[in-house]
Design an enzyme around this catalytic site. Structure first.
Site, PDB file in Angstrom:
ATOM      1  N   ASP A 174       0.844  -1.196   0.000  1.00 55.50           N
ATOM      2  CA  ASP A 174       0.000   0.000   0.000  1.00 55.50           C
ATOM      3  C   ASP A 174       0.889   1.259   0.000  1.00 55.50           C
ATOM      4  O   ASP A 174       2.024   1.221   0.508  1.00 55.50           O
ATOM      5  CB  ASP A 174      -0.870  -0.046   1.272  1.00 55.50           C
ATOM      6  CG  ASP A 174      -2.059   0.895   1.221  1.00 55.50           C
ATOM      7  OD1 ASP A 174      -2.468   1.300   0.120  1.00 55.50           O
ATOM      8  OD2 ASP A 174      -2.600   1.221   2.309  1.00 55.50           O
ATOM      9  N   GLY A 178      -8.311   7.220   7.984  1.00 58.34           N
ATOM     10  CA  GLY A 178      -8.517   7.424   9.422  1.00 58.34           C
ATOM     11  C   GLY A 178      -9.991   7.509   9.765  1.00 58.34           C
ATOM     12  O   GLY A 178     -10.843   7.033   9.023  1.00 58.34           O
TER      13      GLY A 178
HETATM   14  P1  13P Z   1      -8.907   3.699   6.276  1.00 59.99           P
HETATM   15  O1  13P Z   1      -7.790   3.665   7.279  1.00 59.99           O
HETATM   16  O2  13P Z   1      -9.744   4.915   6.382  1.00 59.99           O
HETATM   17  O3  13P Z   1      -9.698   2.437   6.291  1.00 59.99           O
HETATM   18  O4  13P Z   1      -8.222   3.805   4.823  1.00 59.99           O
HETATM   19  C1  13P Z   1      -7.485   2.725   4.353  1.00 59.99           C
HETATM   20  C2  13P Z   1      -6.732   3.051   3.115  1.00 59.99           C
HETATM   21  O5  13P Z   1      -7.191   3.742   2.249  1.00 59.99           O
HETATM   22  C3  13P Z   1      -5.415   2.424   2.981  1.00 59.99           C
HETATM   23  O6  13P Z   1      -4.747   2.817   1.834  1.00 59.99           O
END
Ligand code: 13P
Length: 284
Positions: free
Chosen positions: A82, A181
């Site tokens: 990611d 978040g």
């Molecule tokens: P959240 O932490 O809001 O679930 O977002 C996850 C995200 O987009 C990881 O790339």
């Protein structure tokens, strides 16, 4: 079969108007919860690792967990890096067996974002590793990348089309109003942009900032072309709350395996709910 990249699962999701869940794991227990929930529901799934998690555990342990867990099930499971700004980390992940990577150069101007994304694609594509890139600025904190609200800006459809024509991508993450978040208020989602960017790029889109969106927002985004939904914060909460709640209720027990079992169960339940909501259950 089970060890795959994201290409086919996202193409099928886009065509079928459902989304594949991409869950940011923290350790073996959370990776196991993701794979077990997907196997139980007969859903394709994406294990996502933030750079921080990779640095914490190291490449080799994570890839061994992945191979062992994904090999044991018949549903397709991808492992995706990611939000990565660092081409060296991308190179290492490719060398160690990640099946998919995200280059996030979205804080750079258009041309620089494109050049870095092209460099990542040159490393990944010949090895059949899928690539996701980002445009615009998604507000919030993910993996120590902070984007303040006043710096957030949505992806422009003309630029998105130009970008995606200039580099070979498997998935595109345009900023469309979601945030990483916990949401402080009701997010304002640019639904029209999702539809336009999905149509003009022809790519499966990634919906970032999944934690806290309403079922209705998920359904609309998925119907308009989001074929991958990222969930991270939800797993962080389940990981800690599952642990703490069990220990609070059994404060004299001191049996770590029971605590870990409760944590696993909390993670798995939330992930299974998401998979059902995103429409990917029963697609394998
Ligand atoms: P959240 O932490 O809001 O679930 O977002 C996850 C995200 O987009 C990881 O790339």
């Amino acid at each position: 079969m089970a060890i795959v990249n994201m290409r086919q699962m996202l193409q099928e999701a886009k065509a079928g108007r459902y989304a594949v869940g991409a869950f940011n794991i923290l350790d073996y227990n959370s990776m196991r919860a993701v794979v077990d929930a997907a196997a139980e529901l007969k859903a394709p799934v994406i294990i996502q690792t933030s750079v921080k998690t990779v640095v914490f555990w190291g490449y080799e342990p994570i890839i061994q967990w992945y191979r062992q867990l994904a090999d044991a099930v018949s549903v397709p499971v991808a492992i995706h890096l990611d939000h990565c700004k660092d081409l060296d980390v991308i190179r290492q992940c490719i060398a160690h067996g990640w099946t998919s990577v995200m280059i996030d150069a979205s804080s750079k101007p258009f041309e620089e974002n494109l050049t870095l994304t092209q460099q990542a694609a040159e490393m990944a594509t010949p090895k059949d590793i899928t690539v996701e890139a980002e445009m615009g600025a998604i507000v919030g904190v993910e993996d120590d990348i902070h984007v303040r609200e006043q710096d957030a800006h949505l992806a422009d459809p003309d630029e998105a089309q130009r970008f995606c024509e200039a580099v070979s991508l498997d998935c595109f993450a345009p900023a469309i109003g979601t945030a990483h978040g916990v949401y402080k208020g009701e997010p304002v989602i640019a639904f029209d942009r999702i539809e336009t960017i999905a149509r003009r790029t022809g790519l499966p889109l990634a919906l970032h900032g999944g934690t806290g969106l309403s079922d209705e927002v998920f359904r609309r985004c998925i119907a308009l072309g989001c074929a991958k939904v990222n969930i991270s914060t939800q797993l962080k909460y389940a990981h800690i709350d599952g642990f703490v709640d069990y220990h609070t209720g059994h404060s004299t027990q001191y049996d770590p395996l029971k605590v870990l079992a409760a944590q696993y169960e909390r993670l798995r339940e939330g992930i299974a709910r998401d998979i059902q909501l995103f429409g990917s259950a029963g697609k394998v």
